[in-house]
Design an enzyme around this catalytic site. Structure first.
Site, PDB file in Angstrom:
ATOM      1  N   TYR A  46       0.857  -1.193   0.000  1.00  0.00           N
ATOM      2  CA  TYR A  46       0.000   0.000   0.000  1.00  0.00           C
ATOM      3  C   TYR A  46       0.890   1.239   0.000  1.00  0.00           C
ATOM      4  O   TYR A  46       1.839   1.319   0.765  1.00  0.00           O
ATOM      5  CB  TYR A  46      -0.890   0.029   1.253  1.00  0.00           C
ATOM      6  CG  TYR A  46      -2.318  -0.290   0.915  1.00  0.00           C
ATOM      7  CD1 TYR A  46      -3.009   0.484  -0.006  1.00  0.00           C
ATOM      8  CD2 TYR A  46      -2.978  -1.368   1.508  1.00  0.00           C
ATOM      9  CE1 TYR A  46      -4.320   0.188  -0.341  1.00  0.00           C
ATOM     10  CE2 TYR A  46      -4.286  -1.666   1.169  1.00  0.00           C
ATOM     11  CZ  TYR A  46      -4.952  -0.884   0.244  1.00  0.00           C
ATOM     12  OH  TYR A  46      -6.229  -1.173  -0.093  1.00  0.00           O
ATOM     13  N   GLU A  48      -0.393   4.872  -0.499  1.00  0.00           N
ATOM     14  CA  GLU A  48      -1.149   6.115  -0.728  1.00  0.00           C
ATOM     15  C   GLU A  48      -0.229   7.319  -0.609  1.00  0.00           C
ATOM     16  O   GLU A  48       0.648   7.352   0.257  1.00  0.00           O
ATOM     17  CB  GLU A  48      -2.266   6.278   0.314  1.00  0.00           C
ATOM     18  CG  GLU A  48      -3.440   5.376   0.101  1.00  0.00           C
ATOM     19  CD  GLU A  48      -3.371   4.156   0.990  1.00  0.00           C
ATOM     20  OE1 GLU A  48      -2.239   3.731   1.329  1.00  0.00           O
ATOM     21  OE2 GLU A  48      -4.436   3.638   1.346  1.00  0.00           O
ATOM     22  N   ASP A 195      -5.970  12.585 -25.272  1.00  0.00           N
ATOM     23  CA  ASP A 195      -6.087  11.196 -24.824  1.00  0.00           C
ATOM     24  C   ASP A 195      -5.428  10.337 -25.902  1.00  0.00           C
ATOM     25  O   ASP A 195      -6.033  10.032 -26.931  1.00  0.00           O
ATOM     26  CB  ASP A 195      -7.578  10.856 -24.660  1.00  0.00           C
ATOM     27  CG  ASP A 195      -7.804   9.405 -24.258  1.00  0.00           C
ATOM     28  OD1 ASP A 195      -6.860   8.597 -24.383  1.00  0.00           O
ATOM     29  OD2 ASP A 195      -8.934   9.090 -23.841  1.00  0.00           O
ATOM     30  N   THR A 221      -3.702   5.310 -21.574  1.00  0.00           N
ATOM     31  CA  THR A 221      -3.615   3.977 -20.986  1.00  0.00           C
ATOM     32  C   THR A 221      -2.254   3.428 -21.392  1.00  0.00           C
ATOM     33  O   THR A 221      -1.563   3.986 -22.248  1.00  0.00           O
ATOM     34  CB  THR A 221      -4.748   3.066 -21.484  1.00  0.00           C
ATOM     35  OG1 THR A 221      -4.778   3.088 -22.915  1.00  0.00           O
ATOM     36  CG2 THR A 221      -6.088   3.514 -20.941  1.00  0.00           C
ATOM     37  N   LYS A 224      -2.020  -0.511 -24.678  1.00  0.00           N
ATOM     38  CA  LYS A 224      -2.402  -0.634 -26.093  1.00  0.00           C
ATOM     39  C   LYS A 224      -1.117  -0.661 -26.937  1.00  0.00           C
ATOM     40  O   LYS A 224      -0.346  -1.592 -26.781  1.00  0.00           O
ATOM     41  CB  LYS A 224      -3.373   0.482 -26.460  1.00  0.00           C
ATOM     42  CG  LYS A 224      -4.676   0.372 -25.634  1.00  0.00           C
ATOM     43  CD  LYS A 224      -5.692   1.407 -26.017  1.00  0.00           C
ATOM     44  CE  LYS A 224      -7.019   1.158 -25.326  1.00  0.00           C
ATOM     45  NZ  LYS A 224      -7.228   2.020 -24.146  1.00  0.00           N
ATOM     46  N   ARG A 230      -2.114  -3.305 -18.052  1.00  0.00           N
ATOM     47  CA  ARG A 230      -3.333  -2.486 -18.048  1.00  0.00           C
ATOM     48  C   ARG A 230      -3.190  -1.423 -16.967  1.00  0.00           C
ATOM     49  O   ARG A 230      -3.020  -1.740 -15.792  1.00  0.00           O
ATOM     50  CB  ARG A 230      -4.567  -3.353 -17.743  1.00  0.00           C
ATOM     51  CG  ARG A 230      -4.749  -4.507 -18.681  1.00  0.00           C
ATOM     52  CD  ARG A 230      -6.115  -5.099 -18.550  1.00  0.00           C
ATOM     53  NE  ARG A 230      -7.048  -4.263 -19.256  1.00  0.00           N
ATOM     54  CZ  ARG A 230      -7.297  -4.373 -20.562  1.00  0.00           C
ATOM     55  NH1 ARG A 230      -6.686  -5.282 -21.286  1.00  0.00           N
ATOM     56  NH2 ARG A 230      -8.155  -3.579 -21.135  1.00  0.00           N
TER      57      ARG A 230
HETATM   58  N1  DSN Z   1     -12.081  -0.282 -24.946  1.00  0.00           N
HETATM   59  C1  DSN Z   1     -11.001   0.494 -25.504  1.00  0.00           C
HETATM   60  C2  DSN Z   1     -10.969   0.390 -26.982  1.00  0.00           C
HETATM   61  O1  DSN Z   1     -11.200  -0.706 -27.442  1.00  0.00           O
HETATM   62  O2  DSN Z   1     -10.673   1.340 -27.676  1.00  0.00           O
HETATM   63  C3  DSN Z   1     -11.029   1.901 -25.067  1.00  0.00           C
HETATM   64  O3  DSN Z   1     -11.252   1.976 -23.727  1.00  0.00           O
END
Ligand code: DSN
Length: 405
Positions: A46, A48, A195, A221, A224, A230
């Site tokens: 933890y 924080e 984003d 994120t 990807k 993730r």
């Molecule tokens: N679910 C993702 C996508 O497939 O683009 C975005 O959050």
């Protein structure tokens, strides 16, 4: 593993990936090093607070870890730490977008964002999301050719005077002119939120223009095209740090996932390597090869092609709904997702498009030749559904030759 039920599901999922072709544009296979960090002892801690400003004891390693990964994040985007701050703690992209909006805006302030069916994300002001409920979204749209129309966006921005503009999408196959967005935002005194979740790996790999120094805040994120675990991160101008980061913690979240932060660090180190640059280049070559071949088979593509990792297919001339197409392709071992297209006459549950992405297959080592083969299979299945079972056998045999990691 002693838990046979879970172990069997893990093995079944591995087999599913090994025997199928993952064309979901937002999925990827992180390296063993990333997965080792994710499964490390940092899962136990933890922490924080922010590095060297925590609430519990036992912080000597997590403080160093979070500092090191933050430095790697800024370095990956060539940013000066005197001017930019990074927060690695958001648990996911949707949450991070909400945290940013709550940090920079008052409730019910106007935000300007791409309409969801045109490629925007739920967490970018969609009516179904708190970002659309707590703020007043004004939507911009792609033009009839499927491209961003900067003049129309500027006109709308001047008319509506939103406090914040969002650029960066989930289903837009073309490059984004972040400088132009910044000019529009500056003209009306709005913040620019970029984003880049889908394209961060392409940006760091040098094959998509960077949103820096144009943006005020970036959210991405990490799983990807970046090929990490993730998770998500926020990078903002230093003067915005206090407003935004206090919404991450204590505003909305508790303890950060330090094991995820460790794995993001590993992914960021990989992403600045020459091999990753080649990987990013190949993602786009593959996507363009897939697009070209699909066009030869008479598929209509939104915007006519692609500059990035994804292809958005308009199925309306193919006499099949996208829901059926997704299911049919999956029965042949080709995993995709049905997707809305701009000005979609369908519904979100059965829209008119299918989104295809090449990051995961490129990680498996596939190149243009394989993309052409896959386009042929897609065409065969869509035009002659009775072939799905036979193609599944071919896909299975082919797919097993390409390791996941
Ligand atoms: N679910 C993702 C996508 O497939 O683009 C975005 O959050």
């Amino acid at each position: 593993m002693k838990d046979a039920e879970i172990f069997n599901l893990i093995k079944a999922e591995e087999k599913r990936h090994e025997e199928t072709l993952d064309l979901i544009a937002s999925e990827n296979y992180p390296s063993k090093a990333v997965r080792d960090a994710l499964g490390s002892i940092f899962v136990a801690k933890y922490a924080e607070g922010r590095p060297y400003k925590r609430y519990y004891g036992g912080m000597e390693n997590v403080d160093k870890l979070e500092t090191l990964v933050g430095e790697r994040a800024l370095k990956a985007f060539n940013l000066n730490p005197q001017e930019w701050s990074v927060n690695l703690q958001p648990h996911s992209g949707g949450v991070a977008n909400y945290e940013i909006l709550r940090g920079l805006l008052n409730l019910e302030d106007k935000i300007l964002c791409l309409h969801l069916p045109h490629g925007g994300h739920l967490s970018q002001g969609s009516a179904a999301s708190l970002t659309g409920h707590d703020f007043k979204p004004v939507y911009y749209y792609l033009n009839k050719n499927g491209f961003l129309d900067y003049e129309a966006i500027e006109k709308l921005a001047v008319e509506q005077k939103p406090k914040l503009i969002i650029a960066g999408y989930t289903a837009y196959p073309r490059k984004i002119d972040f400088k132009r967005f910044s000019e529009i935002a500056k003209k009306i005194g709005a913040y620019l939120l970029t984003d880049t979740s889908h394209i961060t790996g392409l940006i760091i790999g040098g094959v998509h223009p960077s949103p820096f120094p144009w943006t005020d805040v970036l959210m991405t994120t990490t799983h990807k095209t970046l090929r990490g675990p993730r998770g998500a991160m926020i990078i903002c101008r230093k003067e915005l740090e206090q407003k935004i980061f206090t919404k991450v913690f204590p505003g909305l979240q508790g303890g950060p996932h330090m094991h995820t932060i460790a794995a993001i660090g590993v992914a960021l180190k990989e992403a600045v390597s020459p091999a990753f640059k080649k990987y990013a280049e190949q993602i786009i070559k593959n996507s363009q090869a897939l697009a070209l071949e699909l066009k030869k088979y008479g598929f209509n593509l939104i915007s006519g092609g692609t500059d990035n990792h994804l292809v958005l297919v308009d199925l309306r001339n193919k006499n099949i709904t996208s829901k059926s197409a997704q299911e049919l392709l999956e029965s042949a071992g080709i995993v995709t997702n049905k997707n809305t297209i701009p000005y979609d006459p369908g519904t979100p549950f059965d829209p008119s498009g299918v989104r295809l992405g090449t990051p995961a297959l490129t990680t498996r080592g596939m190149k243009e030749k394989e993309m052409r083969l896959i386009a042929g299979w897609i065409n065969d299945v869509i035009t002659n559904p009775t072939k799905a079972t036979e193609i599944r056998k071919q896909v299975q045999k082919f797919s097993k030759k390409w390791p996941l990691f």
